[in-house]
Design a protein around this motif. Sequence first.
Motif, short mmCIF file in Angstrom:
data_model
loop_
_atom_site.label_atom_id
_atom_site.label_comp_id
_atom_site.label_asym_id
_atom_site.label_seq_id
_atom_site.Cartn_x
_atom_site.Cartn_y
_atom_site.Cartn_z
N LYS A 33 17.44 -19.26 -1.76
CA LYS A 33 17.80 -18.52 -0.55
C LYS A 33 16.57 -18.10 0.24
N VAL A 34 15.53 -17.68 -0.49
CA VAL A 34 14.29 -17.24 0.17
C VAL A 34 13.63 -18.41 0.88
N HIS A 35 13.55 -19.55 0.22
CA HIS A 35 12.92 -20.72 0.83
C HIS A 35 13.64 -21.13 2.12
N ILE A 36 14.98 -21.13 2.06
CA ILE A 36 15.77 -21.53 3.22
C ILE A 36 15.57 -20.56 4.38
N MET A 37 15.68 -19.26 4.10
CA MET A 37 15.60 -18.28 5.17
C MET A 37 14.18 -18.11 5.73
N ARG A 38 13.18 -18.38 4.91
CA ARG A 38 11.82 -18.34 5.44
C ARG A 38 11.63 -19.41 6.52
N VAL A 382 16.57 -27.96 4.94
CA VAL A 382 16.96 -27.11 6.07
C VAL A 382 17.38 -27.96 7.26
N ALA A 383 16.76 -29.12 7.45
CA ALA A 383 17.19 -30.03 8.51
C ALA A 383 18.63 -30.48 8.26
#
Length: 400
Positions: A33-38, A382-383
Amino acid sequence: MRRSEEMDLSKRALRGRDLVVFSNDWDGDPLSKVHIMRILSRDNRVLWVNSIGNRAPKANAHDAQRIIKKLKTFTQGIREVEPNLHVLAPLAIPFYGSETVRQANRHLLRLQVLRAMKQLKFERPISWSFLPASAPVSGTLGEDFVVYHCVDEFSAFSDTNGKHIAELEERLLRRADMCITSAERLYENKKRLNPRTVLVRHGTDFSHFVKACDPATKIPEDIAKLPKPIIGFFGLVADWIDQDAIIACAKAHPEGSVVIVGKTTPDCDDSRLRAVPNIHMLGRKPYADLPGYNKAFDVALNPFVINELTLNSNPLKVREYLASGLPVVSSDLPEVRKVGLCRIATTPEDYVKQVNAALADNPGPNRERAEKIFHESWEARVAEIRQHVGEAMLAAGKKL
């Protein structure tokens, strides 16, 4: 939709939006979740709402410390922890067995989130939930779009009220405009309730973990002097970890070391591990230091017991081991087989056999091995997410 339109959509979707994200506590280990939202916070504003929890606290030191920590973070108000990324630590009444308390928590959480949104001047927000516990609030905040991002079979965790969590998740699935899942088994399960369900597997922080292959990366002192070979594991030691497999590997290599980097959950008894002389439990380490520990590993383990929770999991650590260039021995999980590149073990004896094979075949970090996972970056994931969300929003008649 033509290929050029798809590329345009992935570039246009989720840009300049306000996202209200319900997830684990921000200050924990950086999970998916952190990686995606960053990444999304580079061109969106994010209000990250820390978890109000899935269970009632117990009368132990761990839960007492967690309550004290939540009270302290609440008094700090909204914190901007990174550019465009704001964290809210909401207060909740910690007695989840009572329906009256649940209703009170719903109103309390909603008021706190609405207040934070007003303070940040959020408009047309997208609510993005990684946790079923947000179900009573998701869709009541004046959202333009609601996303449920499911990364685990939450009702299968042993320390929660599975029936209550399943009910919350069903409510969230029926309310969500779309559901994103991280494993094929989750995808098959969730699409039964929400046909607008898609599959986006985990990525990896390749540039971080590949440092294990860099000669300049230092190996931390507490592992540097341990006898070789080093058979390593990092992550939570919880009830889904196969302790028998770890112990078997340690006993098969008394000349070497089994190293566990990570904390033990309060409800897990690790005394059997601690009783083995060459098992070294080093505790939780900063994320920044993990490549250094991985550099010391000769073989990495993903020893999960097989149950409904783990069969639905997509262990992030497997990709992180691979990005470190390590040979990996894992339990037989569907998503690990999808990744490939790992040796599969089904019993403690099989773990020993597969570890021995890995030790005989180019052990330790290897850059060429790491490159095989390079394409599975969080940027690429994320893309994919932008593409899926863009398509779902257009299908729902929403403006990007």
